[in-house]
Write an enzyme that holds these catalytic residues in place. Structure first.
Site: not given
Length: 211
Positions: A94, A24, A78
Site C-alpha cells: 500500500d 491509488c 482506496h
C-alpha cells in the site's frame, strides 16, 4: 534472489514505485504492470484490491493522509496491491500507508481496517479483489473524477497518458462498485476477505486427533 525464496519481495524499495497522490487506482495498475515486465511468473499470484461501500464512506487507519496519532481517514474508496505467493504468505503493498512496505496481510488488515463491529453499517468495508492480469486488461480511467466542474484538477494528474482499453475509456466505477456478481473479480465483506487470504498457522500439526 529467486522468486521461490521465502524472503523474496516483488518491490524492495517504495521509492522505485510509480506514485501520484490521490491516484491509488493508477498507482496499483502501475505495480501490476511492473510485475508483468519483471516477474511475469508471479503475476497470477497478484491482485488489485478496491475498498469501498455503497455510500463510499470507508474508514481506514494508518494512512499518510489520516489525522491524529492513529492516522484515521475516511475515503470514498482506496486501492492496494497484494502478492499471495503461497497459502501461508500474503503481502500487502500500500503506497499510502504508514505501515511498512510491504506488510503481512494479517497485520495490515488488523491495523488498517480493525473491525466492522464498532462501526455503523454505512461505514462497513467491502473488498473487490481483481486478479492483476484482469486489472491490467480491463481497468481504464479518463480521470474525470479528479476534475472540478470548471475543468480544473482537484489534484495534479500523473504525467503519463490516461490508462485506456479498446473497450472503454473510463471503467473506474465498475471497480468501485461493491455489488456481488457485478463487475470484475470477487466482492467480500471484511470477515470473508480475511478468511480468503489469511491462513493461520496450523497448531494441530503433529498432534493426534481424538474421536
Amino acid at each position: 534472489m529467486s522468486t521461490n525464496d521465502a524472503n523474496f519481495m516483488l518491490f524492495s524499495n517504495i521509492n522505485d514505485c510509480s506514485y501520484v497522490s490521490c491516484y491509488c487506482e493508477e498507482n496499483v495498475w502501475k505495480l501490476c504492470e511492473q510485475v508483468k515486465k519483471t516477474y511475469p511468473s508471479e503475476l497470477p499470484k497478484c491482485y488489485a484490491v478496491f475498498v469501498s461501500n455503497e455510500r463510499r464512506t470507508v474508514p481506514l487507519w494508518r494512512q499518510k493522509a489520516g489525522r491524529g496519532d492513529e492516522k484515521l481517514v475516511i475515503w470514498d474508496y482506496h486501492v492496494f496491491f497484494m502478492h499471495n505467493p503461497s497459502p501461508n504468505r500474503c503481502l500487502v503493498f500500500d503506497l499510502d500507508t504508514t505501515l511498512p512496505f510491504p506488510t503481512y496481510f494479517h497485520k495490515y488488515v488488523t491495523e488498517t481496517f480493525r473491525s466492522d463491529y464498532a462501526l455503523t453499517p454505512e461505514h462497513h468495508r467491502f473488498f473487490r479483489v481483481i486478479p492483476a492480469e484482469k486489472y491490467l486488461a480491463e481497468f481504464s480511467s479518463d480521470r474525470r473524477h479528479m476534475r472540478r466542474p470548471d475543468g480544473s484538477w482537484i489534484k495534479p494528474p500523473p504525467s503519463y497518458p490516461p490508462i485506456q482499453t479498446s473497450a472503454s475509456t473510463h471503467s473506474l466505477d465498475d471497480f468501485i462498485c461493491m455489488k456481488p456478481g457485478k463487475g470484475p473479480g470477487a466482492v467480500y465483506d471484511l470477515l470473508h476477505f480475511v478468511q480468503q487470504f489469511y491462513k493461520p498457522p496450523d497448531r494441530n500439526i503433529g498432534t493426534k486427533t481424538q474421536n
